[in-house]
Design a protein around this motif. Sequence first.
Motif, PDB file in Angstrom:
ATOM      1  N   TRP A 174      42.220  57.887  21.414  1.00 14.47           N
ATOM      2  CA  TRP A 174      42.724  59.269  21.423  1.00 14.47           C
ATOM      3  C   TRP A 174      43.678  59.452  22.589  1.00 14.47           C
ATOM      4  O   TRP A 174      43.448  58.961  23.684  1.00 14.47           O
ATOM      5  N   MET A 175      44.735  60.197  22.340  1.00  9.92           N
ATOM      6  CA  MET A 175      45.774  60.421  23.348  1.00  9.92           C
ATOM      7  C   MET A 175      45.801  61.892  23.773  1.00  9.92           C
ATOM      8  O   MET A 175      45.502  62.790  22.980  1.00  9.92           O
ATOM      9  N   TYR A 176      46.195  62.141  25.029  1.00 11.67           N
ATOM     10  CA  TYR A 176      46.395  63.487  25.585  1.00 11.67           C
ATOM     11  C   TYR A 176      45.135  64.343  25.495  1.00 11.67           C
ATOM     12  O   TYR A 176      45.160  65.481  25.016  1.00 11.67           O
ATOM     13  N   PRO A 183      35.379  66.515  26.398  1.00  6.70           N
ATOM     14  CA  PRO A 183      35.550  65.885  25.080  1.00  6.70           C
ATOM     15  C   PRO A 183      34.515  64.775  24.852  1.00  6.70           C
ATOM     16  O   PRO A 183      34.119  64.070  25.783  1.00  6.70           O
ATOM     17  N   GLU A 184      34.086  64.638  23.616  1.00 10.05           N
ATOM     18  CA  GLU A 184      33.158  63.572  23.233  1.00 10.05           C
ATOM     19  C   GLU A 184      33.789  62.775  22.097  1.00 10.05           C
ATOM     20  O   GLU A 184      34.372  63.351  21.174  1.00 10.05           O
ATOM     21  N   CYS A 217      46.446  60.304  18.083  1.00 12.30           N
ATOM     22  CA  CYS A 217      45.553  59.204  17.736  1.00 12.30           C
ATOM     23  C   CYS A 217      46.399  57.937  17.659  1.00 12.30           C
ATOM     24  O   CYS A 217      47.436  57.903  16.991  1.00 12.30           O
ATOM     25  N   ARG A 218      45.949  56.890  18.353  1.00  7.98           N
ATOM     26  CA  ARG A 218      46.674  55.610  18.355  1.00  7.98           C
ATOM     27  C   ARG A 218      45.797  54.544  17.697  1.00  7.98           C
ATOM     28  O   ARG A 218      44.629  54.373  18.049  1.00  7.98           O
ATOM     29  N   VAL A 219      46.390  53.844  16.749  1.00  4.38           N
ATOM     30  CA  VAL A 219      45.718  52.701  16.101  1.00  4.38           C
ATOM     31  C   VAL A 219      46.492  51.441  16.467  1.00  4.38           C
ATOM     32  O   VAL A 219      47.722  51.396  16.325  1.00  4.38           O
ATOM     33  N   TYR A 220      45.796  50.440  16.922  1.00  2.00           N
ATOM     34  CA  TYR A 220      46.470  49.185  17.293  1.00  2.00           C
ATOM     35  C   TYR A 220      45.569  48.012  16.905  1.00  2.00           C
ATOM     36  O   TYR A 220      44.353  48.141  16.732  1.00  2.00           O
ATOM     37  N   TYR A 221      46.242  46.898  16.760  1.00  2.00           N
ATOM     38  CA  TYR A 221      45.534  45.657  16.428  1.00  2.00           C
ATOM     39  C   TYR A 221      45.597  44.751  17.642  1.00  2.00           C
ATOM     40  O   TYR A 221      46.690  44.366  18.083  1.00  2.00           O
ATOM     41  N   PRO A 222      44.442  44.404  18.225  1.00  2.00           N
ATOM     42  CA  PRO A 222      44.440  43.543  19.414  1.00  2.00           C
ATOM     43  C   PRO A 222      45.155  42.223  19.139  1.00  2.00           C
ATOM     44  O   PRO A 222      45.152  41.706  18.017  1.00  2.00           O
ATOM     45  N   VAL A 227      51.285  48.766  16.641  1.00  2.00           N
ATOM     46  CA  VAL A 227      50.734  50.006  17.207  1.00  2.00           C
ATOM     47  C   VAL A 227      51.214  51.167  16.338  1.00  2.00           C
ATOM     48  O   VAL A 227      52.400  51.260  15.990  1.00  2.00           O
ATOM     49  N   TYR A 228      50.290  52.057  16.017  1.00  2.16           N
ATOM     50  CA  TYR A 228      50.612  53.205  15.170  1.00  2.16           C
ATOM     51  C   TYR A 228      50.064  54.466  15.843  1.00  2.16           C
ATOM     52  O   TYR A 228      48.916  54.479  16.322  1.00  2.16           O
ATOM     53  N   GLU A 229      50.869  55.516  15.858  1.00  5.51           N
ATOM     54  CA  GLU A 229      50.462  56.758  16.526  1.00  5.51           C
ATOM     55  C   GLU A 229      50.751  57.962  15.629  1.00  5.51           C
ATOM     56  O   GLU A 229      51.709  57.963  14.855  1.00  5.51           O
ATOM     57  N   ARG A 230      49.901  58.954  15.809  1.00  2.00           N
ATOM     58  CA  ARG A 230      50.158  60.237  15.138  1.00  2.00           C
ATOM     59  C   ARG A 230      49.812  61.367  16.110  1.00  2.00           C
ATOM     60  O   ARG A 230      48.753  61.343  16.738  1.00  2.00           O
TER      61      ARG A 230
END
Length: 560
Positions: A174-176, A183-184, A217-222, A227-230
């Motif tokens: 999660w971003m910002y 937040p949880e 929300c950031r999705v990435y593959y190690p 990297v994908y963000e929304r």
Amino acid sequence: MWCLELLLPLLLIINDARCQWNVWVPRDISAMTNSCVVIPCTFMYPSGIRPYRGTHGIWYFGQPYPQLFPPVVFKSRTDVVHESYKGRTKLLGDLNQRNCTLLINNIGAEHSGKYYFRADLGGANMYTYPDFSELKVLDQPNIDVPEEIVSDVSLELTCYAPDNCPEMTPEIQWMYIDYLPDPEISADFLEDGNTAVLSSTLTFTPRPMHNGQLLGCRVYYPNTTLVYERLISLDIKYSPRSVWVNVSSEVMEGSSVMLHCEVDSNPPSRISWMFGDQELLWDTASNVSLSLDDVTPAQEGIYTCYGDNGYGIMNTSLYLAVNYPPREPVVNDSMTILEGSTLALHCSTQGSPAPTLTWLKDGELVGTITADELSVLEIVEVTPQGDGQYRCLAENEHGRASSSFNITVEYAPVLLEESKCTVVREGVQCVCIATGNPEPTIEFYLPDVNVTINETDGRYNFYTHTDGHTSTGMIKLREKGERVDNGGPAVNVHCSFFNTYGRESVQLELQQEKKYMMAVIVGTIGGVAVIAFIIAAVRYVGHNNKNLRQSCWAQSLTPF
């Protein structure tokens, strides 16, 4: 994949029972762009059919009918596929085991669509299954946002990333969220029909201050560069938390004024301006201005701005003061009263600021100055001197106004000191002066001859005159009367004066008799003095002539 392994024997049993052409694929499946996707697939065919030279299969894109020449995604007999799928596809399942699972690598947006499987058992035993799997290629993760986000109510936001590529496992961040209160974050893994989704849920309680702020929300593959963000903007609904209006103000009558109201709420409130129970203006907006032109005193008062957006209501008020010069005072009507009465004189007016009220009688200040819109002047036991014009003067910093009325005091007649009888050359003159309201009537009475004189006749020269509330009567007695012991004439004259409220008779005294005798004495003494002066003058002139003759004689004896 373990679900597919458990499901396959069950489907085979069902197929043997039904002996029909059938396929099972996930109706929907998703993957991130530039990653890979595995489409699970199992197919069935009638048990009476024996594959000729093995079991083969074909995957089509977009269309299930070969005669329409749909793009070939994979073909087990040859490597001939559509250009966009060259080197990208691989069959993971064993067709002989009725497993048609397909892998597509390095997928792009152009690969989104419907995928159909066609079984080739040799000869005429070829069948394209009408069921399809629809692939959605995503360039950003999905965030599940509730239809409505309300302030001070716990909120859950869930970010989803497909996990249908066995070679890569995504992770979610999660971003910002640093500005969020407590937040949880919780993670979950979902499988549905052999498709997998990774999710991350963010829980917090939003406040009005968070409205319009960004979350991501950031999705990435190690171990990759994928990297994908929304990003989303929070649309937080909250009731009006502040209503701002002008400060209370003063305006001059006849001028214009603008009343502003601004409401902080989401969604925008229905803003309305109220004056008492009357709604003057409304609009759904963040601010509304009410224009008042040619303001009158009737528009002075409390103006309230209301903000209502369905989540709450709030209001703020201001006071509008309208300044204007005093109006013409309302006073008593002119009146006639009786001496000794008690009066309450009222004066009322309107003005802003409140005017001062001053009472004047015949131009002179009476009573006290009052700083109010009502003044009462009380006069106890009115005397004749209370008769006159009364004026109420109203003043404030914007102007002045006044109203007047008359008070007439009626009273019984009163004899004035100037009333008397005087000895004159022709005889005795008697004057009677009385004041009263209504003006008194004057008569003379001679008791010695029992005569009442109230009109002119040849004997008494009766005369009367009225000036305002004062009446004057005069008679002349031609006979000086008989002498009394002190040597003066005997006079017996009564003055009678009366009006509606009383009657009185007074004997007039001969107040001027001694002055008349003094005039005679002074005249005699004056004559003696003149004679003495003449004798002295003659003697003085004679003495001077004698001295002159003696001087001339002496000079004649002087030698030359």
